[in-house]
Motif scaffolding. Structure first.
Motif, short mmCIF file in Angstrom:
data_model
loop_
_atom_site.label_atom_id
_atom_site.label_comp_id
_atom_site.label_asym_id
_atom_site.label_seq_id
_atom_site.Cartn_x
_atom_site.Cartn_y
_atom_site.Cartn_z
N HIS A 121 8.69 11.60 14.33
CA HIS A 121 7.69 11.05 15.36
C HIS A 121 6.99 9.69 14.67
CE1 HIS A 121 8.17 13.62 18.35
NE2 HIS A 121 7.55 14.55 17.81
N GLY A 122 7.81 9.17 13.45
CA GLY A 122 7.25 7.96 12.75
C GLY A 122 6.41 8.12 11.51
N GLY A 123 5.96 9.19 11.03
CA GLY A 123 5.27 9.31 9.90
C GLY A 123 6.18 8.59 8.73
N PRO A 124 5.39 8.16 7.68
CA PRO A 124 4.13 8.54 7.44
C PRO A 124 3.23 7.64 8.41
CG PRO A 124 5.32 7.79 5.38
CD PRO A 124 6.05 7.59 6.51
N ALA A 125 3.55 6.37 8.88
CA ALA A 125 2.54 5.69 9.76
C ALA A 125 3.48 4.94 10.97
CB ALA A 125 2.20 4.50 8.91
N ARG A 126 2.69 5.24 12.16
CA ARG A 126 3.41 4.68 13.66
C ARG A 126 2.22 3.74 14.22
NH1 ARG A 126 6.18 8.20 18.11
NH2 ARG A 126 6.01 6.90 19.87
N VAL B 75 7.17 11.12 30.04
CA VAL B 75 5.54 10.86 29.67
C VAL B 75 5.20 11.95 28.77
CG1 VAL B 75 3.28 10.53 30.60
CG2 VAL B 75 5.17 9.75 32.04
N ALA B 76 4.44 11.53 27.81
CA ALA B 76 3.75 12.55 26.80
C ALA B 76 2.42 12.45 27.14
CB ALA B 76 4.17 12.41 25.30
N GLU B 77 1.53 13.41 27.47
CA GLU B 77 0.04 13.23 27.96
C GLU B 77 -0.57 13.64 26.77
OE1 GLU B 77 -0.22 15.51 31.68
OE2 GLU B 77 0.46 14.02 32.67
N ASP B 78 -1.83 13.00 26.70
CA ASP B 78 -2.97 13.51 26.02
C ASP B 78 -2.61 13.53 24.51
OD1 ASP B 78 -5.20 13.57 27.56
OD2 ASP B 78 -4.79 15.53 28.29
N LEU B 79 -2.06 12.53 24.06
CA LEU B 79 -1.65 12.48 22.42
C LEU B 79 -2.93 12.11 21.66
CD1 LEU B 79 1.71 10.76 22.42
CD2 LEU B 79 1.35 13.09 22.51
N SER B 80 -3.29 12.91 20.73
CA SER B 80 -4.27 12.60 20.00
C SER B 80 -4.13 11.90 18.72
CB SER B 80 -5.22 13.98 19.78
OG SER B 80 -6.15 13.63 18.87
N TRP B 81 -4.20 10.67 18.43
CA TRP B 81 -3.83 9.91 17.31
C TRP B 81 -5.06 9.61 16.34
CZ3 TRP B 81 1.13 9.47 17.27
CH2 TRP B 81 1.85 9.10 18.41
N ARG B 82 -4.87 9.62 14.91
CA ARG B 82 -5.95 9.26 13.99
C ARG B 82 -5.14 8.53 12.96
NH1 ARG B 82 -10.73 10.61 12.69
NH2 ARG B 82 -11.45 10.82 10.24
N GLY B 83 -5.94 7.44 12.70
CA GLY B 83 -5.30 6.52 11.82
C GLY B 83 -6.37 5.20 11.52
N VAL B 84 -5.79 4.35 10.84
CA VAL B 84 -6.41 3.07 10.38
C VAL B 84 -6.22 1.94 11.42
CG1 VAL B 84 -6.39 1.53 8.44
CG2 VAL B 84 -6.11 3.88 7.89
N ARG B 85 -7.25 1.23 11.60
CA ARG B 85 -7.28 0.20 12.47
C ARG B 85 -6.44 -1.10 11.76
NH1 ARG B 85 -10.95 -4.22 13.32
NH2 ARG B 85 -10.68 -4.97 15.33
N SER C 266 -2.62 17.00 12.79
CA SER C 266 -1.54 17.28 11.77
C SER C 266 -1.06 15.99 11.11
CB SER C 266 -0.48 18.14 12.06
OG SER C 266 -0.92 19.45 12.27
N SER C 267 -0.66 16.02 9.91
CA SER C 267 0.14 14.76 9.24
C SER C 267 0.99 14.36 10.33
CB SER C 267 0.65 14.94 8.07
OG SER C 267 -0.28 15.27 7.20
N LEU D 83 0.81 -1.12 0.09
CA LEU D 83 -0.01 0.04 -0.16
C LEU D 83 0.78 1.18 -0.07
CD1 LEU D 83 -2.33 -1.23 2.81
CD2 LEU D 83 -2.65 -1.32 0.41
N ASP D 84 0.62 2.27 -0.82
CA ASP D 84 1.21 3.55 -0.72
C ASP D 84 0.36 4.33 0.30
OD1 ASP D 84 -0.98 4.38 -2.33
OD2 ASP D 84 -0.01 4.80 -4.14
N ARG D 85 0.85 5.51 0.69
CA ARG D 85 0.04 6.62 1.38
C ARG D 85 -1.32 6.69 0.93
NH1 ARG D 85 3.09 11.39 3.73
NH2 ARG D 85 5.14 10.63 3.46
N GLY D 86 -1.67 6.84 -0.33
CA GLY D 86 -2.98 7.09 -0.61
C GLY D 86 -4.13 5.73 -0.47
#
Ligand SMILES: Nc1nc2c(c(=O)[nH]1)N[C@H]1C(S)=C(S)[C@@H](COP(=O)(O)O)O[C@H]1N2
Ligand SMILES: [Mo]
Length: 165
Positions: free
Chosen positions: A119-124, A56-66, A113-114, A32-35
């Motif tokens: 921090h591991g982009g494109p995918a962590r 510790v980094a508190e309250d990180l808001s992650w968004r992505g694919v299961r 943001s992307s 898979l590519d990014r798209g």
């Protein structure tokens, strides 16, 4: 922005050439590519991140694919019990039982943001629930489905612990 620590981006990490391959004990290998990854449904969640080094980094808001949604498309065979999650920084890899990995998220965004490359982009990989810091695999490049845990190739914990003086 988050208060994750900022580490050097290792050699081998190339967000332009990045792809996510799904290999091993699957009926259909994927590349898979990014798209293609971004076309999967997204989910969001917020969590604290704790490193064994003592921050510790508190309250990180992650968004992505299961991850389970990606695995469903690859159709793991009946032999597959685990997956080795590989990264772009060479030997770094972490083995997960499939039932845990299914609920983890391949995060593409952090705090709206992307996900930045440092921090591991494109995918962590961000496991949901309790996890060790080294299980949050940055620059995920391959999910290799395996029959058993492949402890030989599971380097993440020892690499992370070797950084503690
Ligand atoms: N690919 C890869 N992922 C990795 C690591 C690494 O060295 N390589 N280090 C892990 C450890 S031990 C921690 S604490 C976090 C650090 O995340 P950060 O660099 O965004 O602060 O990444 C984790 N994921
Ligand atoms: Mo860590």
């Amino acid at each position: 922005m988050s208060d994750l620590e900022v580490h050097d981006v290792p050699d081998g990490v190339d967000p332009v050439e990045w792809r996510l391959d799904v290999t091993g004990d699957v009926a259909r290998s994927l590349s898979l590519d990014r798209g293609a990854l971004a076309d999967f449904p997204k989910q969001s969640f917020t969590a604290d991140f704790t490193c064994v080094e003592g921050w510790v980094a508190e309250d990180l808001s992650w968004r992505g694919v299961r991850v389970g949604d990606v695995l469903d498309r690859a159709a793991p065979t009946e032999r597959a019990t685990h997956a080795l999650v590989h990264a772009m920084d060479g030997e770094y890899a972490c083995s997960f039982p499939l039932d845990r990995l299914t609920d983890a998220v391949l995060a593409l965004e952090l705090d709206g943001s992307s996900l930045p490359v440092e921090h591991g982009g494109p995918a962590r990989l961000v496991p949901t629930g309790d996890a060790d810091c080294w299980e949050s695999v940055k620059w995920v490049s391959e999910l290799e489905l395996t029959d058993g845990a492949r402890e030989d190739a599971d380097t993440a914990e020892s690499i992370a612990l070797s950084r503690i003086a």
